[in-house]
Design a protein around this motif. Structure first.
Motif, PDB file in Angstrom:
ATOM      1  N   PRO A  29       0.788  -1.232   0.000  1.00  0.00           N
ATOM      2  CA  PRO A  29       0.000   0.000   0.000  1.00  0.00           C
ATOM      3  C   PRO A  29       0.820   1.283   0.000  1.00  0.00           C
ATOM      4  CG  PRO A  29      -0.051  -1.033   2.165  1.00  0.00           C
ATOM      5  CD  PRO A  29       0.622  -2.005   1.227  1.00  0.00           C
ATOM      6  N   LEU A  30       2.050   1.234   0.463  1.00  0.00           N
ATOM      7  CA  LEU A  30       2.864   2.453   0.505  1.00  0.00           C
ATOM      8  C   LEU A  30       3.306   2.910  -0.880  1.00  0.00           C
ATOM      9  CD1 LEU A  30       5.071   1.586   3.623  1.00  0.00           C
ATOM     10  CD2 LEU A  30       2.910   2.861   3.547  1.00  0.00           C
ATOM     11  N   TRP A  31       3.331   1.998  -1.838  1.00  0.00           N
ATOM     12  CA  TRP A  31       3.807   2.309  -3.185  1.00  0.00           C
ATOM     13  C   TRP A  31       2.692   2.308  -4.226  1.00  0.00           C
ATOM     14  CZ3 TRP A  31       8.601   4.015  -3.079  1.00  0.00           C
ATOM     15  CH2 TRP A  31       9.433   3.601  -2.045  1.00  0.00           C
ATOM     16  N   ALA A  32       1.492   1.920  -3.844  1.00  0.00           N
ATOM     17  CA  ALA A  32       0.406   1.664  -4.788  1.00  0.00           C
ATOM     18  C   ALA A  32       0.114   2.832  -5.727  1.00  0.00           C
ATOM     19  CB  ALA A  32      -0.861   1.263  -4.033  1.00  0.00           C
ATOM     20  N   ARG A  33       0.172   4.040  -5.246  1.00  0.00           N
ATOM     21  CA  ARG A  33      -0.199   5.197  -6.077  1.00  0.00           C
ATOM     22  C   ARG A  33       1.001   5.975  -6.596  1.00  0.00           C
ATOM     23  NH1 ARG A  33      -4.577   5.581  -2.029  1.00  0.00           N
ATOM     24  NH2 ARG A  33      -6.447   4.899  -3.132  1.00  0.00           N
ATOM     25  N   ARG A  34       2.185   5.410  -6.420  1.00  0.00           N
ATOM     26  CA  ARG A  34       3.395   6.109  -6.856  1.00  0.00           C
ATOM     27  C   ARG A  34       3.954   5.465  -8.116  1.00  0.00           C
ATOM     28  NH1 ARG A  34       7.505   6.811  -2.128  1.00  0.00           N
ATOM     29  NH2 ARG A  34       8.581   7.829  -3.845  1.00  0.00           N
ATOM     30  N   ASP A  35       4.563   6.280  -8.945  1.00  0.00           N
ATOM     31  CA  ASP A  35       5.249   5.780 -10.130  1.00  0.00           C
ATOM     32  C   ASP A  35       6.710   6.234 -10.095  1.00  0.00           C
ATOM     33  OD1 ASP A  35       5.018   4.276 -12.679  1.00  0.00           O
ATOM     34  OD2 ASP A  35       5.662   6.189 -13.525  1.00  0.00           O
ATOM     35  N   ARG A 118      -1.909  -8.006   7.017  1.00  0.00           N
ATOM     36  CA  ARG A 118      -2.356  -8.312   5.657  1.00  0.00           C
ATOM     37  C   ARG A 118      -1.178  -8.721   4.797  1.00  0.00           C
ATOM     38  NH1 ARG A 118      -5.985  -3.801   3.272  1.00  0.00           N
ATOM     39  NH2 ARG A 118      -5.829  -5.253   1.531  1.00  0.00           N
ATOM     40  N   SER A 119      -1.459  -9.466   3.757  1.00  0.00           N
ATOM     41  CA  SER A 119      -0.443  -9.955   2.829  1.00  0.00           C
ATOM     42  C   SER A 119      -0.490  -9.117   1.552  1.00  0.00           C
ATOM     43  CB  SER A 119      -0.727 -11.422   2.513  1.00  0.00           C
ATOM     44  OG  SER A 119       0.249 -11.923   1.653  1.00  0.00           O
ATOM     45  N   PHE A 120       0.689  -8.770   1.043  1.00  0.00           N
ATOM     46  CA  PHE A 120       0.808  -7.969  -0.176  1.00  0.00           C
ATOM     47  C   PHE A 120       1.884  -8.574  -1.074  1.00  0.00           C
ATOM     48  CE2 PHE A 120      -0.549  -5.043   3.159  1.00  0.00           C
ATOM     49  CZ  PHE A 120      -1.645  -4.446   2.571  1.00  0.00           C
ATOM     50  N   PRO A 121       1.794  -8.362  -2.400  1.00  0.00           N
ATOM     51  CA  PRO A 121       2.861  -8.834  -3.284  1.00  0.00           C
ATOM     52  C   PRO A 121       4.123  -7.997  -3.083  1.00  0.00           C
ATOM     53  CG  PRO A 121       1.264  -7.558  -4.531  1.00  0.00           C
ATOM     54  CD  PRO A 121       0.718  -7.686  -3.137  1.00  0.00           C
ATOM     55  N   GLU A 122       5.283  -8.657  -3.144  1.00  0.00           N
ATOM     56  CA  GLU A 122       6.546  -7.919  -3.031  1.00  0.00           C
ATOM     57  C   GLU A 122       6.686  -6.915  -4.171  1.00  0.00           C
ATOM     58  OE1 GLU A 122      10.218  -9.686  -1.869  1.00  0.00           O
ATOM     59  OE2 GLU A 122       9.191 -11.499  -1.205  1.00  0.00           O
ATOM     60  N   ILE A 123       6.258  -7.329  -5.344  1.00  0.00           N
ATOM     61  CA  ILE A 123       6.183  -6.423  -6.488  1.00  0.00           C
ATOM     62  C   ILE A 123       4.792  -6.608  -7.083  1.00  0.00           C
ATOM     63  CG2 ILE A 123       8.651  -6.417  -6.976  1.00  0.00           C
ATOM     64  CD1 ILE A 123       8.043  -8.384  -9.248  1.00  0.00           C
ATOM     65  N   ASP A 124       4.227  -5.529  -7.607  1.00  0.00           N
ATOM     66  CA  ASP A 124       2.881  -5.687  -8.159  1.00  0.00           C
ATOM     67  C   ASP A 124       2.860  -5.735  -9.679  1.00  0.00           C
ATOM     68  OD1 ASP A 124       3.152  -2.961  -8.760  1.00  0.00           O
ATOM     69  OD2 ASP A 124       1.863  -2.340  -7.109  1.00  0.00           O
ATOM     70  N   ARG A 125       3.982  -5.409 -10.307  1.00  0.00           N
ATOM     71  CA  ARG A 125       4.092  -5.553 -11.759  1.00  0.00           C
ATOM     72  C   ARG A 125       5.541  -5.336 -12.179  1.00  0.00           C
ATOM     73  NH1 ARG A 125       1.755  -0.738 -10.561  1.00  0.00           N
ATOM     74  NH2 ARG A 125       2.467   1.148 -11.576  1.00  0.00           N
ATOM     75  N   VAL A 126       5.865  -5.860 -13.344  1.00  0.00           N
ATOM     76  CA  VAL A 126       7.163  -5.588 -13.962  1.00  0.00           C
ATOM     77  C   VAL A 126       6.892  -5.052 -15.356  1.00  0.00           C
ATOM     78  CG1 VAL A 126       8.418  -7.333 -12.642  1.00  0.00           C
ATOM     79  CG2 VAL A 126       7.474  -7.925 -14.867  1.00  0.00           C
ATOM     80  N   GLU A 127       7.839  -4.301 -15.853  1.00  0.00           N
ATOM     81  CA  GLU A 127       7.638  -3.683 -17.162  1.00  0.00           C
ATOM     82  C   GLU A 127       8.981  -3.426 -17.831  1.00  0.00           C
ATOM     83  OE1 GLU A 127       5.825   0.558 -18.419  1.00  0.00           O
ATOM     84  OE2 GLU A 127       4.520  -0.672 -17.148  1.00  0.00           O
ATOM     85  N   GLY A 136      13.454   7.870 -14.691  1.00  0.00           N
ATOM     86  CA  GLY A 136      12.422   8.557 -13.931  1.00  0.00           C
ATOM     87  C   GLY A 136      11.658   7.657 -12.975  1.00  0.00           C
ATOM     88  N   ARG A 137      11.692   6.376 -13.220  1.00  0.00           N
ATOM     89  CA  ARG A 137      10.929   5.441 -12.396  1.00  0.00           C
ATOM     90  C   ARG A 137      11.735   4.839 -11.254  1.00  0.00           C
ATOM     91  NH1 ARG A 137       7.342   1.880 -16.661  1.00  0.00           N
ATOM     92  NH2 ARG A 137       5.695   3.425 -16.889  1.00  0.00           N
ATOM     93  N   LEU A 138      13.008   4.565 -11.506  1.00  0.00           N
ATOM     94  CA  LEU A 138      13.851   3.894 -10.506  1.00  0.00           C
ATOM     95  C   LEU A 138      14.039   4.747  -9.255  1.00  0.00           C
ATOM     96  CD1 LEU A 138      16.848   2.275 -12.415  1.00  0.00           C
ATOM     97  CD2 LEU A 138      15.336   1.130 -10.813  1.00  0.00           C
ATOM     98  N   VAL A 139      14.171   4.062  -8.111  1.00  0.00           N
ATOM     99  CA  VAL A 139      14.589   4.773  -6.913  1.00  0.00           C
ATOM    100  C   VAL A 139      15.946   5.403  -7.230  1.00  0.00           C
ATOM    101  CG1 VAL A 139      13.283   3.331  -5.305  1.00  0.00           C
ATOM    102  CG2 VAL A 139      15.600   2.698  -5.905  1.00  0.00           C
ATOM    103  N   ALA A 140      16.177   6.586  -6.713  1.00  0.00           N
ATOM    104  CA  ALA A 140      17.357   7.371  -7.088  1.00  0.00           C
ATOM    105  C   ALA A 140      18.666   6.601  -6.920  1.00  0.00           C
ATOM    106  CB  ALA A 140      17.387   8.670  -6.290  1.00  0.00           C
TER     107      ALA A 140
END
Length: 161
Positions: A29-35, A118-127, A136-140
């Motif tokens: 949930p901490l990353w769900a709305r971030r790109d 609650r259980s969450f996926p470690e990653i929610d998608r790959v691209e 622009g997407r990677l952590v700095a």
């Protein structure tokens, strides 16, 4: 005490439009709305005496649910992220189909303070993305691996002197 260490694999492929790299969007949930700044090289923590490359291969399988690709592993070195963790990465050429991933999961209390685990996926998608999009997407702290990959591939493309 030594700081935390992570190791990972940066998959790349070369096609008609140039080089693309495979990034993983962090789950939960901490990353769900971030790109921007919410994507990572598939990686995970390890503790010596486990070897970094063995950890990178193990973490790839844990995070993506697929065996790590075969082929030549190009060392991209390591970097220290802002939080103090040292990350070591290898690049390997592969053409993984993102639809095949079956991400591992982790548990955390959510919503915060609720006491509900609650259980969450470690990653929610790959691209797959170009290095410019990946920047622009990677952590700095992991952007340096894009430059190192470009340098390695450019060095291999140069004719011998």
């Amino acid at each position: 005490m030594a700081g935390k260490r992570s190791a990972g694999l940066l998959l790349y492929r070369v096609g008609g439009s140039g080089v693309e790299v495979l990034l993983a969007h962090m789950g939960g949930p901490l990353w769900a709305r971030r790109d921007a700044g919410a994507w990572s090289v598939p990686k995970g923590e390890y503790v010596p005496p486990e070897e970094p490359q063995a950890a990178a291969r193990r973490e790839f399988e844990e995070e993506l649910g697929l065996p790590p690709p075969g082929g030549r592993y190009l060392p991209l070195g390591d970097t220290r992220q802002a939080g103090g963790k040292t990350v070591t990465v290898w690049a390997v050429e592969s053409d993984l189909d993102p639809a095949l991933i079956v991400p591992g999961t982790f548990e955390m209390p959510w919503p915060r303070g609720s006491g509900t685990l609650r259980s969450f996926p470690e990653i929610d998608r790959v691209e797959w993305c170009t290095p410019d999009v990946a920047r622009g997407r990677l952590v700095a702290g992991q952007r340096v691996f894009l430059e190192r990959l470009a340098d390695r591939l450019e060095g291999e493309a140069r004719p011998p002197e």
